[in-house]
Design a protein around this motif. Structure first.
Motif, mmCIF file in Angstrom:
data_model
loop_
_atom_site.group_PDB
_atom_site.id
_atom_site.type_symbol
_atom_site.label_atom_id
_atom_site.label_comp_id
_atom_site.label_asym_id
_atom_site.label_seq_id
_atom_site.Cartn_x
_atom_site.Cartn_y
_atom_site.Cartn_z
ATOM 1 N N LEU A 82 0.699 -1.184 -0.027
ATOM 2 C CA LEU A 82 0.093 0.039 -0.053
ATOM 3 C C LEU A 82 0.821 1.284 0.059
ATOM 4 C CD1 LEU A 82 -2.667 -0.904 2.507
ATOM 5 C CD2 LEU A 82 -2.873 -1.283 -0.026
ATOM 6 N N ASN A 83 0.587 2.083 -0.983
ATOM 7 C CA ASN A 83 1.122 3.526 -0.986
ATOM 8 C C ASN A 83 2.565 3.243 -1.572
ATOM 9 O OD1 ASN A 83 -1.069 5.124 -0.188
ATOM 10 N ND2 ASN A 83 -0.592 4.348 2.059
ATOM 11 N N LYS A 84 3.045 2.325 -2.032
ATOM 12 C CA LYS A 84 4.244 2.101 -2.813
ATOM 13 C C LYS A 84 4.154 2.007 -4.080
ATOM 14 C CE LYS A 84 5.919 0.029 1.799
ATOM 15 N NZ LYS A 84 6.132 -1.124 2.211
ATOM 16 N N THR A 128 8.727 -14.945 -32.915
ATOM 17 C CA THR A 128 9.640 -15.757 -32.141
ATOM 18 C C THR A 128 10.644 -14.831 -31.752
ATOM 19 O OG1 THR A 128 9.241 -17.836 -33.439
ATOM 20 C CG2 THR A 128 11.143 -17.702 -32.215
ATOM 21 N N THR A 129 10.936 -14.682 -30.374
ATOM 22 C CA THR A 129 12.048 -14.038 -29.730
ATOM 23 C C THR A 129 12.811 -14.684 -28.736
ATOM 24 O OG1 THR A 129 10.637 -12.970 -27.983
ATOM 25 C CG2 THR A 129 10.571 -11.880 -30.127
ATOM 26 N N ASP A 130 14.075 -14.501 -28.584
ATOM 27 C CA ASP A 130 14.741 -14.707 -27.474
ATOM 28 C C ASP A 130 14.501 -13.915 -26.255
ATOM 29 O OD1 ASP A 130 16.757 -16.446 -26.388
ATOM 30 O OD2 ASP A 130 18.456 -15.524 -27.378
ATOM 31 N N TRP A 131 15.036 -14.612 -25.231
ATOM 32 C CA TRP A 131 15.005 -13.940 -23.781
ATOM 33 C C TRP A 131 15.270 -12.477 -23.842
ATOM 34 C CZ3 TRP A 131 12.332 -16.888 -20.622
ATOM 35 C CH2 TRP A 131 12.449 -18.449 -20.650
ATOM 36 N N GLN A 132 14.225 -11.694 -23.310
ATOM 37 C CA GLN A 132 14.256 -10.290 -23.170
ATOM 38 C C GLN A 132 13.945 -9.961 -21.900
ATOM 39 O OE1 GLN A 132 11.460 -7.989 -25.903
ATOM 40 N NE2 GLN A 132 11.431 -10.066 -26.702
ATOM 41 N N LEU A 133 14.275 -8.714 -21.342
ATOM 42 C CA LEU A 133 13.969 -8.269 -19.947
ATOM 43 C C LEU A 133 12.736 -7.369 -20.213
ATOM 44 C CD1 LEU A 133 14.493 -8.472 -16.890
ATOM 45 C CD2 LEU A 133 15.891 -6.325 -17.158
ATOM 46 N N ARG A 134 11.482 -7.506 -19.569
ATOM 47 C CA ARG A 134 10.389 -6.694 -19.644
ATOM 48 C C ARG A 134 9.920 -6.320 -18.011
ATOM 49 N NH1 ARG A 134 7.771 -5.519 -24.515
ATOM 50 N NH2 ARG A 134 9.259 -6.401 -26.287
ATOM 51 N N SER A 135 9.155 -5.392 -18.219
ATOM 52 C CA SER A 135 8.610 -4.947 -16.785
ATOM 53 C C SER A 135 7.374 -4.174 -16.904
ATOM 54 C CB SER A 135 9.722 -4.321 -15.915
ATOM 55 O OG SER A 135 9.994 -3.021 -16.535
ATOM 56 N N VAL A 136 6.728 -4.215 -15.831
ATOM 57 C CA VAL A 136 5.393 -3.390 -15.440
ATOM 58 C C VAL A 136 5.571 -2.551 -14.209
ATOM 59 C CG1 VAL A 136 2.952 -3.086 -15.447
ATOM 60 C CG2 VAL A 136 4.011 -4.634 -17.111
ATOM 61 N N VAL A 137 5.352 -1.200 -14.080
ATOM 62 C CA VAL A 137 5.252 -0.662 -12.871
ATOM 63 C C VAL A 137 4.385 0.463 -12.878
ATOM 64 C CG1 VAL A 137 6.809 1.216 -11.552
ATOM 65 C CG2 VAL A 137 7.968 -0.156 -13.104
ATOM 66 N N LEU A 138 3.493 0.117 -11.444
ATOM 67 C CA LEU A 138 2.516 0.864 -11.103
ATOM 68 C C LEU A 138 2.457 1.129 -9.497
ATOM 69 C CD1 LEU A 138 -0.442 -1.533 -12.520
ATOM 70 C CD2 LEU A 138 0.254 0.542 -13.356
ATOM 71 N N ASP A 139 1.703 2.271 -9.349
ATOM 72 C CA ASP A 139 1.526 2.871 -7.927
ATOM 73 C C ASP A 139 0.429 1.966 -7.422
ATOM 74 O OD1 ASP A 139 3.671 4.689 -8.089
ATOM 75 O OD2 ASP A 139 2.400 6.037 -8.451
ATOM 76 N N VAL A 140 0.597 1.726 -5.937
ATOM 77 C CA VAL A 140 -0.506 0.930 -5.267
ATOM 78 C C VAL A 140 -1.160 2.040 -4.514
ATOM 79 C CG1 VAL A 140 -0.955 -0.995 -3.706
ATOM 80 C CG2 VAL A 140 0.894 -1.225 -5.378
ATOM 81 N N PRO A 141 -2.343 2.218 -4.623
ATOM 82 C CA PRO A 141 -3.097 3.261 -3.810
ATOM 83 C C PRO A 141 -3.390 2.719 -2.437
ATOM 84 C CG PRO A 141 -4.281 2.771 -5.791
ATOM 85 C CD PRO A 141 -3.220 2.168 -5.942
ATOM 86 N N ALA A 142 -3.841 3.510 -1.382
ATOM 87 C CA ALA A 142 -3.871 3.302 -0.201
ATOM 88 C C ALA A 142 -4.912 2.211 0.166
ATOM 89 C CB ALA A 142 -4.136 4.384 0.695
ATOM 90 N N ASP A 143 -6.138 2.404 -0.782
ATOM 91 C CA ASP A 143 -7.251 1.496 -0.649
ATOM 92 C C ASP A 143 -7.085 0.281 -1.513
ATOM 93 O OD1 ASP A 143 -7.703 2.558 -3.524
ATOM 94 O OD2 ASP A 143 -9.642 2.863 -3.101
ATOM 95 N N ALA A 144 -5.953 0.006 -2.117
ATOM 96 C CA ALA A 144 -5.935 -1.395 -2.911
ATOM 97 C C ALA A 144 -6.169 -2.484 -2.069
ATOM 98 C CB ALA A 144 -4.498 -1.466 -3.288
ATOM 99 N N THR A 165 10.209 -11.294 -10.709
ATOM 100 C CA THR A 165 10.433 -10.742 -9.446
ATOM 101 C C THR A 165 9.220 -9.512 -9.320
ATOM 102 O OG1 THR A 165 11.560 -8.699 -10.366
ATOM 103 C CG2 THR A 165 12.856 -10.653 -9.308
ATOM 104 N N LEU A 166 8.501 -9.405 -8.149
ATOM 105 C CA LEU A 166 7.736 -8.227 -8.047
ATOM 106 C C LEU A 166 8.362 -7.661 -6.635
ATOM 107 C CD1 LEU A 166 4.826 -7.288 -8.405
ATOM 108 C CD2 LEU A 166 4.211 -8.578 -6.383
ATOM 109 N N GLU A 167 8.804 -6.259 -6.975
ATOM 110 C CA GLU A 167 9.548 -5.472 -5.881
ATOM 111 C C GLU A 167 8.859 -3.911 -5.801
ATOM 112 O OE1 GLU A 167 13.608 -5.591 -7.267
ATOM 113 O OE2 GLU A 167 12.893 -4.807 -9.133
ATOM 114 N N VAL A 168 9.349 -3.632 -4.636
ATOM 115 C CA VAL A 168 9.181 -2.229 -4.278
ATOM 116 C C VAL A 168 10.112 -1.334 -5.119
ATOM 117 C CG1 VAL A 168 8.735 -0.342 -2.671
ATOM 118 C CG2 VAL A 168 7.623 -2.419 -2.395
ATOM 119 N N VAL A 169 9.855 -0.286 -5.716
ATOM 120 C CA VAL A 169 11.101 0.626 -6.296
ATOM 121 C C VAL A 169 10.558 1.871 -5.931
ATOM 122 C CG1 VAL A 169 11.112 -1.049 -8.362
ATOM 123 C CG2 VAL A 169 9.445 1.030 -8.553
ATOM 124 N N GLY A 170 11.660 2.846 -6.037
ATOM 125 C CA GLY A 170 11.787 4.089 -5.886
ATOM 126 C C GLY A 170 10.869 4.992 -6.706
ATOM 127 N N ALA A 171 10.610 6.302 -6.284
ATOM 128 C CA ALA A 171 9.806 7.188 -7.272
ATOM 129 C C ALA A 171 10.442 7.652 -8.415
ATOM 130 C CB ALA A 171 9.509 8.285 -6.431
#
Length: 190
Positions: A82-84, A128-144, A165-171
């Protein structure tokens, strides 16, 4: 001589098939198969296609409606986020994807209309592709309430995920945003 060659070829092909079949395992909870037509897809663990050495997770088109999509996904409680700002990241590999594939994440909130969502449709992986690094970043609201994440396989083909991985990241890490959709008209055309 020719008959012996045919026999040895069949034996070799059967052995390769057996080895490949042994390298694929069922993928259980908390992973789930969902989407528009989940019965058209299969999910599992593939021990032969891996970067981490632990086996990759996969979704592949099996049969049925190939004009649809399936997703390999997981859902967790949002309490500790929450809030991260959260990043879902994975190595992605594809084979014969005829629509598109991509990582996605959704934050379920009390106000469903305000729930953050991103599906990588604007950064599609095709073919057809070889391994590639992908990611999605979202803010988690207080009411999530929950965080859902996974990979989409639109149409035919196979998609592998590894080193997740699922991790907290900075602003300082930018949030992914869906392209704006057309605004609805404010007045009806009667």
């Amino acid at each position: 001589m020719k008959l012996r060659f045919i026999f040895l070829s069949i034996l070799a092909a059967t052995s390769l098939y057996a080895l490949a079949a042994e390298s694929v395992e069922k993928l259980g909870a908390p992973w789930d198969l969902a989407g528009e037509t989940p019965k058209s897809y299969q999910i599992g663990i593939d021990r032969s296609q891996t970067i981490s050495g632990k086996g990759s997770k996969f979704i592949r088109y099996a049969n049925g409606d190939d004009q649809s999509w399936g997703t390999l996904m997981q859902m967790i409680a949002a309490d500790r986020y929450l809030n991260k700002r959260v990043r879902f990241q994975a190595r992605v590999k594809t084979k014969d994807v005829d629509g598109w594939a991509g990582l996605w994440m959704r934050i379920d909130t009390k106000s469903k209309s305000e729930s953050p969502f991103y599906n990588s449709e604007d950064k599609p992986i095709k073919g057809t592709t070889d391994w590639q690094l992908r990611s999605v970043v979202l803010d988690v609201p207080a009411d999530a309430k929950a965080i859902a994440f996974g990979v989409i396989d639109d149409g035919k083909g196979q998609v592998w995920l590894d080193d997740l991985t699922l991790e907290v990241v900075g602003a300082d890490v930018p949030v992914d945003k869906m392209k704006p959709t057309k605004s609805l008209p404010t007045k009806p055309s009667l």
